[in-house]
Design a protein around this motif. Sequence first.
Motif, PDB file in Angstrom:
ATOM      1  N   ILE A 100       0.839  -1.196   0.000  1.00  0.00           N
ATOM      2  CA  ILE A 100       0.000   0.000   0.000  1.00  0.00           C
ATOM      3  C   ILE A 100       0.875   1.246   0.000  1.00  0.00           C
ATOM      4  N   ILE A 101       0.722   2.031  -1.066  1.00  0.00           N
ATOM      5  CA  ILE A 101       1.482   3.275  -1.214  1.00  0.00           C
ATOM      6  C   ILE A 101       0.571   4.455  -0.866  1.00  0.00           C
ATOM      7  N   ALA A 102       0.958   5.205   0.160  1.00  0.00           N
ATOM      8  CA  ALA A 102       0.264   6.449   0.493  1.00  0.00           C
ATOM      9  C   ALA A 102       0.893   7.546  -0.372  1.00  0.00           C
ATOM     10  N   GLU A 103       0.143   8.008  -1.346  1.00  0.00           N
ATOM     11  CA  GLU A 103       0.648   8.975  -2.322  1.00  0.00           C
ATOM     12  C   GLU A 103       0.505  10.390  -1.751  1.00  0.00           C
ATOM     13  N   ALA A 104       1.614  10.899  -1.203  1.00  0.00           N
ATOM     14  CA  ALA A 104       1.602  12.278  -0.713  1.00  0.00           C
ATOM     15  C   ALA A 104       1.720  13.247  -1.877  1.00  0.00           C
ATOM     16  N   GLY A 105       2.459  12.807  -2.912  1.00  0.00           N
ATOM     17  CA  GLY A 105       2.601  13.644  -4.103  1.00  0.00           C
ATOM     18  C   GLY A 105       3.121  15.025  -3.764  1.00  0.00           C
ATOM     19  N   VAL A 106       2.365  16.044  -4.144  1.00  0.00           N
ATOM     20  CA  VAL A 106       2.736  17.433  -3.832  1.00  0.00           C
ATOM     21  C   VAL A 106       1.787  18.031  -2.798  1.00  0.00           C
ATOM     22  N   VAL A 156       4.399  12.147   6.386  1.00  0.00           N
ATOM     23  CA  VAL A 156       5.099  10.904   6.732  1.00  0.00           C
ATOM     24  C   VAL A 156       4.538  10.336   8.028  1.00  0.00           C
ATOM     25  N   ASP A 157       4.381  11.193   9.026  1.00  0.00           N
ATOM     26  CA  ASP A 157       3.836  10.756  10.321  1.00  0.00           C
ATOM     27  C   ASP A 157       2.481  10.089  10.145  1.00  0.00           C
ATOM     28  N   LYS A 158       1.611  10.716   9.377  1.00  0.00           N
ATOM     29  CA  LYS A 158       0.244  10.206   9.223  1.00  0.00           C
ATOM     30  C   LYS A 158       0.200   8.927   8.384  1.00  0.00           C
ATOM     31  N   ALA A 159       1.059   8.837   7.370  1.00  0.00           N
ATOM     32  CA  ALA A 159       1.094   7.621   6.554  1.00  0.00           C
ATOM     33  C   ALA A 159       1.552   6.434   7.388  1.00  0.00           C
ATOM     34  N   ALA A 160       2.563   6.652   8.234  1.00  0.00           N
ATOM     35  CA  ALA A 160       3.038   5.589   9.120  1.00  0.00           C
ATOM     36  C   ALA A 160       1.962   5.213  10.127  1.00  0.00           C
ATOM     37  N   TRP A 161       1.303   6.210  10.686  1.00  0.00           N
ATOM     38  CA  TRP A 161       0.209   5.984  11.649  1.00  0.00           C
ATOM     39  C   TRP A 161      -0.928   5.175  11.028  1.00  0.00           C
ATOM     40  N   ALA A 162      -1.227   5.441   9.748  1.00  0.00           N
ATOM     41  CA  ALA A 162      -2.330   4.763   9.062  1.00  0.00           C
ATOM     42  C   ALA A 162      -1.994   3.321   8.704  1.00  0.00           C
ATOM     43  N   LEU A 198      -7.558  11.291   0.193  1.00  0.00           N
ATOM     44  CA  LEU A 198      -8.089  10.893   1.489  1.00  0.00           C
ATOM     45  C   LEU A 198      -7.419  11.690   2.595  1.00  0.00           C
ATOM     46  N   GLU A 199      -8.159  11.979   3.648  1.00  0.00           N
ATOM     47  CA  GLU A 199      -7.548  12.513   4.855  1.00  0.00           C
ATOM     48  C   GLU A 199      -7.013  11.343   5.683  1.00  0.00           C
ATOM     49  N   PRO A 200      -6.171  11.604   6.689  1.00  0.00           N
ATOM     50  CA  PRO A 200      -5.528  10.501   7.420  1.00  0.00           C
ATOM     51  C   PRO A 200      -6.469   9.426   7.946  1.00  0.00           C
ATOM     52  N   GLU A 201      -7.594   9.809   8.500  1.00  0.00           N
ATOM     53  CA  GLU A 201      -8.535   8.806   9.016  1.00  0.00           C
ATOM     54  C   GLU A 201      -9.038   7.897   7.906  1.00  0.00           C
ATOM     55  N   GLY A 202      -9.283   8.498   6.740  1.00  0.00           N
ATOM     56  CA  GLY A 202      -9.732   7.705   5.600  1.00  0.00           C
ATOM     57  C   GLY A 202      -8.656   6.757   5.112  1.00  0.00           C
ATOM     58  N   LEU A 203      -7.407   7.222   5.136  1.00  0.00           N
ATOM     59  CA  LEU A 203      -6.294   6.361   4.729  1.00  0.00           C
ATOM     60  C   LEU A 203      -6.172   5.175   5.681  1.00  0.00           C
TER      61      LEU A 203
END
Length: 332
Positions: free
Chosen positions: A6-12, A25-31, A240-245
């Motif tokens: 699963i890739i969390a695409e932060a993009g720009v 980064v913090d939120k992607a790891a948390w999710a 998506l926002e962090p909760e959605g991710l």
Amino acid sequence: MKKTFIIAEAGVNHNGSFELAKQLVDKAAWAGADCIKFQTFNSKNLVSKNAQKAEYQKKTTDSSESQLDMLKKLELSKEQFVELRDYCNQKGIMFLSTPFDLESIDFLASIGVKTWKIPSGEITNYPFLRAIGKRKESVIMSTGMCTLVEVRNAISVLREFGTDDITLLHCTTEYPAPYDSVNLKAMLTLQKEFGYRVGYSDHTNGIEIPVAAVAMGACVIEKHFTLDKNMEGPDHKASLEPEGLKQMVGSIRNVEVALGDGVKQPSEAEKKNIAIARKSIVAACDIKKGEKFTENNLTAKRPGNGISPMRWNEVVGKIAIRNFCADETVEI
């Protein structure tokens, strides 16, 4: 159990802010994502000064500025990317970034990137594909806007220069992508046509489509996410926002477990319910010893701890070996 990457695409979606990038980064790891991916580019190498914005970009950013001016504000420096890589390592999440020009490929290689994400817009860029192919490393290639011929041609370039570790991502290049434009079955067409691993890069609202893609066999899921959908910038509205991710990651993991091994047999969880839910052959009324079992004096009722009703024809016509009360399981 096959684990979807699963890739969390932060993009720009950092809007050019290093601090926002670290928060992503913090939120992607948390999710629970496996990887966070950014975008690395030199605006002047990416677009000409006359390039227009896409319609969705005009709606989400200043419509009077050029694409070049918009992208300049979304660049991170090389030094910041090095710090981001190190920060991802600290947080235990894989760092990736999509290059959009040849200079960015060389830079990412210099900081240890060994998995290459080819974006949909570069799939017809021969020099770009050649440069990636020469790396002879793992490639994840999005195929938005593509025909099968264009995908085949891109694969040919990668293979010509030594790269054959390829995962193809089906994708619809629209932000957000309407559900009726997704054509998720095309992911399976890619797999059948080329024989590579397949996945899905999602731009729809919500999480249903990437979860469905996993159920269909996707081994990679890429999904845009942001800290706040209401921030100014081109991609926030379709993210998506962090909760959605976090919810998407959890749903995908549940589907992975539920897919199982494909063997059709009672699961451990349901074995205890077999006797409760199934039926046995029982006496429909009192039956005396020596009396013949018939269609009229037998019936099938729960629980299923006696003779199975599938043996009905074997039981009918037999002689009762003792007295049976109504509702008692019979014996032969």
